[in-house]
Structure formats: C-alpha cells, structure tokens
Write a protein that holds these residues in place. Structure first.
Motif, mmCIF file in Angstrom:
data_model
loop_
_atom_site.group_PDB
_atom_site.id
_atom_site.type_symbol
_atom_site.label_atom_id
_atom_site.label_comp_id
_atom_site.label_asym_id
_atom_site.label_seq_id
_atom_site.Cartn_x
_atom_site.Cartn_y
_atom_site.Cartn_z
ATOM 1 N N GLN A 490 0.824 -1.203 0.000
ATOM 2 C CA GLN A 490 0.000 0.000 0.000
ATOM 3 C C GLN A 490 0.864 1.261 0.000
ATOM 4 O O GLN A 490 0.572 2.236 -0.687
ATOM 5 C CB GLN A 490 -0.922 0.008 1.215
ATOM 6 C CG GLN A 490 -2.058 -1.011 1.151
ATOM 7 C CD GLN A 490 -3.104 -0.637 0.129
ATOM 8 O OE1 GLN A 490 -3.030 -1.054 -1.030
ATOM 9 N NE2 GLN A 490 -4.085 0.145 0.535
ATOM 10 N N ASP A 499 -7.552 2.998 -0.055
ATOM 11 C CA ASP A 499 -8.066 2.325 1.130
ATOM 12 C C ASP A 499 -8.575 0.927 0.768
ATOM 13 O O ASP A 499 -9.393 0.780 -0.144
ATOM 14 C CB ASP A 499 -9.200 3.185 1.705
ATOM 15 C CG ASP A 499 -9.921 2.577 2.877
ATOM 16 O OD1 ASP A 499 -9.477 1.551 3.399
ATOM 17 O OD2 ASP A 499 -10.949 3.154 3.274
ATOM 18 N N ILE A 500 -8.091 -0.105 1.484
ATOM 19 C CA ILE A 500 -8.610 -1.466 1.289
ATOM 20 C C ILE A 500 -9.195 -2.014 2.596
ATOM 21 O O ILE A 500 -9.186 -3.211 2.832
ATOM 22 C CB ILE A 500 -7.534 -2.414 0.725
ATOM 23 C CG1 ILE A 500 -6.294 -2.452 1.631
ATOM 24 C CG2 ILE A 500 -7.159 -2.025 -0.699
ATOM 25 C CD1 ILE A 500 -5.288 -3.548 1.252
ATOM 26 N N GLU A 502 -8.000 -1.632 5.641
ATOM 27 C CA GLU A 502 -6.891 -2.249 6.380
ATOM 28 C C GLU A 502 -6.882 -1.908 7.858
ATOM 29 O O GLU A 502 -5.982 -2.328 8.586
ATOM 30 C CB GLU A 502 -5.554 -1.838 5.758
ATOM 31 C CG GLU A 502 -5.306 -0.354 5.692
ATOM 32 C CD GLU A 502 -5.646 0.241 4.335
ATOM 33 O OE1 GLU A 502 -4.776 0.843 3.703
ATOM 34 O OE2 GLU A 502 -6.805 0.093 3.908
ATOM 35 N N THR A 539 -6.346 -7.740 5.957
ATOM 36 C CA THR A 539 -6.225 -7.633 4.490
ATOM 37 C C THR A 539 -5.239 -8.649 3.895
ATOM 38 O O THR A 539 -4.137 -8.291 3.484
ATOM 39 C CB THR A 539 -5.796 -6.204 4.092
ATOM 40 O OG1 THR A 539 -4.607 -5.841 4.813
ATOM 41 C CG2 THR A 539 -6.893 -5.204 4.380
ATOM 42 N N GLY A 565 -11.119 -7.447 5.211
ATOM 43 C CA GLY A 565 -10.584 -6.530 4.217
ATOM 44 C C GLY A 565 -11.656 -6.166 3.212
ATOM 45 O O GLY A 565 -12.689 -6.840 3.091
ATOM 46 N N ARG A 566 -11.397 -5.109 2.490
ATOM 47 C CA ARG A 566 -12.334 -4.639 1.482
ATOM 48 C C ARG A 566 -12.511 -5.695 0.395
ATOM 49 O O ARG A 566 -11.548 -6.349 -0.011
ATOM 50 C CB ARG A 566 -11.817 -3.323 0.897
ATOM 51 C CG ARG A 566 -12.803 -2.621 -0.006
ATOM 52 C CD ARG A 566 -12.250 -1.257 -0.413
ATOM 53 N NE ARG A 566 -12.976 -0.693 -1.532
ATOM 54 C CZ ARG A 566 -12.597 0.388 -2.186
ATOM 55 N NH1 ARG A 566 -11.498 1.032 -1.811
ATOM 56 N NH2 ARG A 566 -13.307 0.856 -3.192
ATOM 57 N N GLY A 570 -8.764 -6.157 -1.144
ATOM 58 C CA GLY A 570 -8.355 -6.356 0.239
ATOM 59 C C GLY A 570 -8.140 -7.798 0.633
ATOM 60 O O GLY A 570 -7.562 -8.063 1.686
ATOM 61 N N ASN A 653 -16.103 -7.774 4.909
ATOM 62 C CA ASN A 653 -15.784 -6.470 4.337
ATOM 63 C C ASN A 653 -16.318 -5.440 5.330
ATOM 64 O O ASN A 653 -17.504 -5.125 5.332
ATOM 65 C CB ASN A 653 -16.451 -6.319 2.974
ATOM 66 C CG ASN A 653 -16.203 -4.961 2.336
ATOM 67 O OD1 ASN A 653 -15.366 -4.191 2.804
ATOM 68 N ND2 ASN A 653 -16.932 -4.664 1.281
#
Length: 791
Positions: A490, A499-500, A502, A539, A565-566, A570, A653
C-alpha cells in the motif's frame, strides 16, 4: 498538600471521595518488587519557583509509594509550557527567563465525581448542571522560571529521590509539535513560522490544531546566539537538526535524562485516522519523505545526547494509520535503533466518558475510547515486538489543563484499562510479550496533586497488573494478525483512493464492544509458529507465495480464521474463493457513503435489526452455496461464514469508521452497531466450533468487554467491564453476558479478585452481570474433588 475546594462544593467533593474509596475497595499496599518501568507526568507550574526544596519534598511525600519497588526505569516528565519554544530559545545562559504561556487556555475545573445516571437526556441535563457549579480550583499560570531554576529543580528531584532509596530516578522534558499552548502562540513560532506546516486536510467536525512543527522544514537564517547553535541558525538548516542541537545542549546543561516527543511529532494529525494530505497518504514519495524526516529527527535527537532517552507518543488513533495516513513507518524508525520508548496515549476515558468537558457532552472522540485504545495498542505491540523499543500504555488520571477527571468519575473503567492494557499481548515464536512499563499522566490538576487514595489505587493496580502479566502462559480468544506485506505494498503504490479497509485495530475495537475475548496480536510471519483459538487476518492480499500457501492450507485444514478486508483489493481472490466468496464482474469503485444493509441471519445475533445503515465503498460480491451470508450491503454479501467440509472461516468487508465530534457512537457508525455485533456473532460461532471460550449469545443491546488468559500456575483469569457510551439512550446502564467455559479449564467456581464475590458456573455457563461503569477480574478456583460439574 491542602486541597483547595471552594464552598459549596467541598462537602459533596469529600463525600464523593469516601464513596469512591468504598466503591473501589482499597487493598493493602503491594509489597513485592516489580520488574517494570514507570513514568509520571507533571506540569512545571505546580512546583513553586521560590520554594523548590519544599515543593520537591511535598512531591515525593505524595508519590514515593508509586515508585517504590519498581525495578526498571523510574522517571518524572516535566511539562515546561508545551511548545518547543523553551528548547529552541535556549541561549546557553542559565539566568535566561523561560518563555511560558499564561495559562489562560486552561479549562474550568469543577467538581467531577461519579457517573451521571438516567437516560441520555437526563444525563445531558446533569452534565450542564455540573459545569454550572462554582469552580473548585483556579487556573494556574507559571512562575517566572529561569533555566537555572529548572536545573535546581531537576537536581533536587533526583537528590530527594535518592535520599528516599529511589536512586536513579530520571527527569525528562516533554514537547508537542503545535505552534501554540492551548491557544497562546509561542514566541519562537512567531519568529520562525517557516518551521511549521499547515495541515491541508480536515474532516467535517474534526480537530484543527493549526500548523505543526515539520522536522524536514528548512529554517531562515537567524544570527541570535543559541546554546546548541552558538553561531545562530544558518540559512536552510533543517528543523530536526536545529531542535536536536538545542536539546543536546539544554539537556546536558540542566541535567535532563529524557525527551518526550509528544503530540504531532512524526504523526502531524492526531486523534483521528487521517494525515496532513487526506484520509490516506496519497503518494509513495510523500510517505517516504515523511518517514525519513521522522527517522532523522529521532536519530539526531538521540545522538545530540546519547545518554538521554528518546520517547515518542502515539497519535491516539489507528496504529495502521501511522504509516498509511501520516506516512510514518514506525517499524523502520524503531529498527534504526535510536528510539527508546513508545507510549500509546491511551486516554480512553478522556475520549469516551460523557459529560466530562464543558463544551461537549459526547466528548471529542468516542472512536478513541476504551476498546479502541486496546486495538491501537495491540497493533503497535505487534509492530514493535521484534525491536528494542520499550512499549508502554498511558494511565490517565485527571488533566493539568483540561477539565475532565477520569480517576474520580470512572474508577472501575480506569481499573479495567490498567489491567487490559498491561496484558495487551503479542504472540511471538519465543512466547508472549507484554508492555514494558507505564506512563502516568497527570500528577496534578491545578495546585492539587493526586491524593493518597489515588496514589494507592494507581500503585496497587499497576503493580498487581504488571506482575500478573509477567506470569501469562496463554492468552485465549481471537488473535489479530498484522500484515506488514500488504501495508508495504500500500505504501509503495499509494494513491488518494488507496483504502482497502486495512484498519484492523479500529475494526477489532468496534467488534470487541460485544463479549468476544480479544487480547492478543501477532504478525503474519509469526502466525505459523504461534497458537490461537482464532486468527483475524488483516487484508490478506499482496502476499509472498509461501504465506499465501500457508493461509490456504490453514483454511483447508479447519484452522478457525477470519479474513478482514475490502471486497475489492483487500483479500486475495484465491483465499476468498476457498472461503466461498468472489467479486462479481464488473468490479465497482467509488467513495464511502452511508449505504443500506440487511441482516440475512436473524438467529445469529439477538435484537439485530432487519435493516440498518453503515458507511461503505460500493461493492459487488457473490457467495457460493457453502458460505452462509450473515448480512449484505446493497444486496452484496458483506459478512459470510463457511463451516462446511471441515472449514471454519469467515470473510468480512468491514464498514468504514467515520470520525466526528459531539455525537453518540451509534451515529458515528451509521445508525446502529449491527454490523459489528454481527461480526462478533461470526467470531463467536468460530470460537464455539473450536470449543474455545465464547459468549452463549451475542445481543446488540448487551455490550461487554471480555478478555481472558491462563497464568503459569495453571489458573485462569477473566477480565470484564461495562464500558460503552452512545449505543443505548435509556436509563438502564447495566449489562449482562453469559460465557461458555471450555470443559478443559476444569473449573466450576470463579472469584472476583477485587471484591471476593464468587460466581458459579452451571452446565459450563458463567453469567456476568455488571452495573453501570463496573468491572470485574475473575480468577478460577480449584475444582472440588468428586464428579466434575463443569460439563
């Protein structure tokens, strides 16, 4: 010291102290030596310039018990007017008067004892009445101190400590990086405004502290002779070099042993997840420069006086955001070898307790409250675990400039914090690592010191907590897994929209408001070498092939795992697919906004609303038949649980945590705690399947912080507290939880260490009921001989 309390507050104040003492239950003084460090912060203004010797004797009369038996570093940190002005203006002449603020920015100190009761509306009225009372202490300004006076004070503090068998006490100085002291701009910042950089980013309703001292900024020429720069400041000299030179000269002249680099040193934006440039640092170049500048500052300050300790303060927000938002890679700085001590500024009550500040009921930061500080501390502990840096929590009391008073309004919550933060553990291949000491702030509020009861409360609890933590054999419950590889990726590929999700420490802290026992962290590299009831992996993306394979194998063999995580970017697609989830085509992207969510598993969590709102990026995912969908956001699975074919894995998520002032936590989250309670429900299901300690049920309406560990003598401990504000608004502040005790623990009865009350288990169920703001520390009692009852 005579406590200055003005009528009519005196009678109520003293009555409250008596109630406070009875509520806590004072134990006998802790006698045994304690292998720990301990520091205490006090403002210079408390000492009397014309009566240094009597002031010092009075100080040690009060605080000697706090340091007795401490075998590590013992120290006192002086606040000399907050800003770097007293360091940067040092001319080398001891008779020079120190530039100090007048104290006009201090809050009004009014009587604050005990909890506000009733509904939110009723408590808001009580808070307003609290600040309508007559002040009990007047604002306190500084005497006309010279550098020679501070040198005398430093020597006197050390000499008196040695006379009382506290030899080796260190005296330090603290600075923060802002250009003002509670609204009073320092003379040096006016002379050198180029040393300060304005933060370009702010959230709605967030703090604005103005310019911060930028260690990489370059100064204009200034011919004034200085103690560390006898030829003055040369054009283009960096702030870090000038500050280090001045600190080195000043510290050696005054006999100072430590510098505490406090708020906004290294991390310009404090108290929220965000940096000078936005929610995340926008480019790799910005991140690299920010880390280099902070590392240079720490190195130069240390080398300017190698005998003195260099201490640094967290920014009271997400540990992940140090690097991702403020651009400061703490791991790199720690491993360069010049940073001695890292203090997590765990001012949890100052942020979380309601009605403690005159200007706001909800306080400035519920998202920096009790469980959040535990999350931040755990991730910092993982980051620092393989370095020589000594890691401390801060123990809050009251404040020497602000009005809040946690030690008297929420003593049982403070007691929980002392114990929880002292036990914040890192699981390493060599065993469990816990904090190395404590930093107590403050010793004074105006002219009054913490009283004898306060000192006894602090010394008894801190000594007992750190002694107990040194005997930990096993920390039970979920373990946070910090993923350095993903954070490095990142940083190396930073973008303004990078942004993931995290923010594992924020996410954990939100989930841990329900009874899920989270008290440990580790790193992805160490994960195969340590044991946990359940690993929560930050993540899991951008992994080395070896670590990707290890996680995949863990899912296949049924190791309980939670992957957070996303949905987009992520979580590694291979891991998501093993867990029964994949992103739909075409991928989506967009800003965070409040979005509609729906519960898909109404039986998982009691009182879970069928629909709710939470802050999310847009996402489109699909779940396979083997993954149970627990809730969706705009129709897309956001939380799943897969317990088929021997797997024990959840994928989440998480919502984005919003930061704001003067609003209840549920409003900050969206409109309810449902997504976090549902995530707690998923973790509880995984713990149950692993026959680990877990809650019999998760109820949205019943928050409670739980943590547990086993000591080397085989006994178990369960720490529980009723901490939350802003999730319910009725007058019932009691909370209940039922924990299912694993049969392998072989215990049927528990005793509260603090009150002696016993708690039986029935069919393995331990019910804990806590009144408002209460905490308990339960220890297992040996099972009686005969047939086991805890089945």
């Amino acid at each position: 010291m005579v406590l200055q309390i003005k009528p009519p507050a005196a009678k109520a104040f003293l009555l409250g102290l008596c109630c406070f003492s009875a509520q806590i239950g004072w134990a006998s003084p802790f006698k045994d030596p304690v292998a720990t460090d301990r520091w205490l912060e006090i403002d210079l203004y408390w000492f009397k310039q014309g009566e240094i010797t009597p002031s010092v004797q009075q100080f040690w009369d009060r605080f000697q018990p706090l340091f007795a038996g401490v075998q590590g570093d013992r120290g006192v940190i002086l606040n000399i007017g907050w800003t770097v002005g007293p360091v940067m203006e040092w001319s080398g002449n001891l008779d020079q008067r120190i530039s100090l603020p007048t104290g006009k920015g201090q809050s009004r100190w009014v009587e604050q004892i005990g909890q506000l009761t009733g509904s939110t509306e009723e408590r808001q009225r009580q808070a307003k009445a609290r600040f309508a009372k007559t002040v009990i202490l007047d604002r306190r300004s500084y005497d006309p101190w010279t550098y020679a006076d501070v040198k005398l004070l430093t020597a006197a503090l050390k000499a008196e400590a040695a006379r009382r068998d506290l030899g080796g006490v260190k005296i330090g100085l603290m600075n923060y990086a802002w250009n003002h002291a509670y609204g009073e701009e320092s003379a040096w910042s006016k002379r050198h405004p180029e040393a300060y950089t304005k933060v370009a980013f702010s959230r709605p309703n967030s703090f604005d502290f103005g310019p911060y001292l930028d260690p990489g900024a370059r100064l204009h020429a200034d011919p004034v002779r200085l103690g560390g720069l006898p030829d003055g400041i040369k054009e283009g000299l960096t702030v870090s070099s000038a500050y280090a030179a001045q600190w080195g000269s000043l510290s050696q002249a005054l006999g100072l042993d430590a510098i505490m680099l406090r708020d906004s040193f290294g991390m310009p934006v404090p108290y929220q997840r965000g940096g000078p440039w936005g929610v995340v640092a926008p480019t790799p170049g910005i991140i690299s420069k920010a880390t280099t500048d902070a590392a240079t500052l720490v190195r130069e300050v240390k080398l300017a006086n190698p005998a003195a300790l260099v201490m640094m303060y967290s920014n009271a927000s997400s540990a992940v955001s140090d690097w991702r938002a403020n651009g400061m890679d703490l791991s790199t700085i720690a491993k360069q070898g010049y940073l001695d001590i890292w203090v997590d500024q765990t001012w949890a009550g100052a942020w979380n307790e309601v009605g403690l500040r005159e200007e706001t009921f909800w306080n400035y930061g519920p998202t920096n409250g009790w469980t959040y500080q535990l999350g931040f501390m755990l991730v910092h502990a993982a980051i620092l675990a393989d370095t020589k840096v000594r890691h401390y929590p801060l123990v809050e009391t009251f404040d020497s400039w602000e009005g809040w008073d946690v030690i008297h309004t929420a003593p049982e919550k403070l007691r929980w914090a002392i114990w929880a933060y002292a036990h914040a553990a890192v699981k390493t291949p060599q065993g469990v690592k816990v904090p190395a000491g404590s930093y107590i702030s403050w010793a004074n509020q105006g002219d009054r010191l913490l009283d004898e009861r306060d000192v006894q409360f602090l010394s008894d609890n801190i000594n007992a907590a750190v002694s107990d933590a040194s005997r930990i054999a096993e920390v039970v419950g979920p373990t946070l897994v910090y993923n350095r590889e993903a954070m490095q990726w990142q940083a190396d590929h930073a973008t303004p929209e990078g942004d993931i999700a995290e923010w594992i420490d924020e996410q954990m802290a939100s989930v841990a408001k329900w009874p899920v026992p989270i008290l440990s962290a580790t790193t992805l590299e160490w994960m195969p070498q340590v044991q946990s009831d359940l690993f929560i992996v930050q993540t899991p993306i951008h992994l080395a092939p070896e670590r990707l394979g290890q996680l995949a194998d863990a899912i296949k063999r049924g190791q309980p795992l939670a992957l957070w995580g996303r949905a987009r970017g992520g979580i590694d697609p291979a891991l998501a697919q093993l867990a029964g989830l994949h992103e739909a085509d075409p991928p989506t992207q967009g800003p965070v906004s409040k979005r509609r969510a729906a519960t898909q598993a109404p039986d998982l969590v009691l009182n879970a609303p069928p629909t709710f709102e939470a802050f999310y990026h847009p996402a489109r995912s699909l779940a396979s038949a083997e993954a149970r969908v627990l809730y969706t956001v705009e129709g897309s699975p956001a939380l799943t649980l897969n317990q088929t074919a021997g797997k024990q894995v959840s994928v989440w998520n998480p919502p984005d945590l919003q930061y704001g002032q003067d609003m209840p936590l549920a409003q900050i989250w969206g409109n309810t705690g449902a997504p976090y309670a549902l995530a707690a429900g998923a973790l509880s299901e995984l713990l149950k399947a692993n026959s680990a300690l877990h809650a019999a049920s998760i109820d949205v309406q019943q928050t409670m912080s739980i943590s547990a560990w086993r000591n080397k003598d085989g006994s178990w401990r369960i720490l529980a507290a009723n901490l939350e504000e802003g999730l319910r608004h009725d007058a019932d502040h009691s909370r209940q939880a039922t924990l299912m005790i694993p049969p392998s623990w072989q215990t049927t009865t528990w005793r509260d260490v603090w009150t002696g009350r016993t708690y039986p288990t029935q069919n393995g169920a331990l019910r804990i009921e806590l009144t408002q703001a209460a905490s308990v520390l339960l220890e297992s009692l040996p099972a009686p001989e005969g047939p086991a009852l805890n089945r």
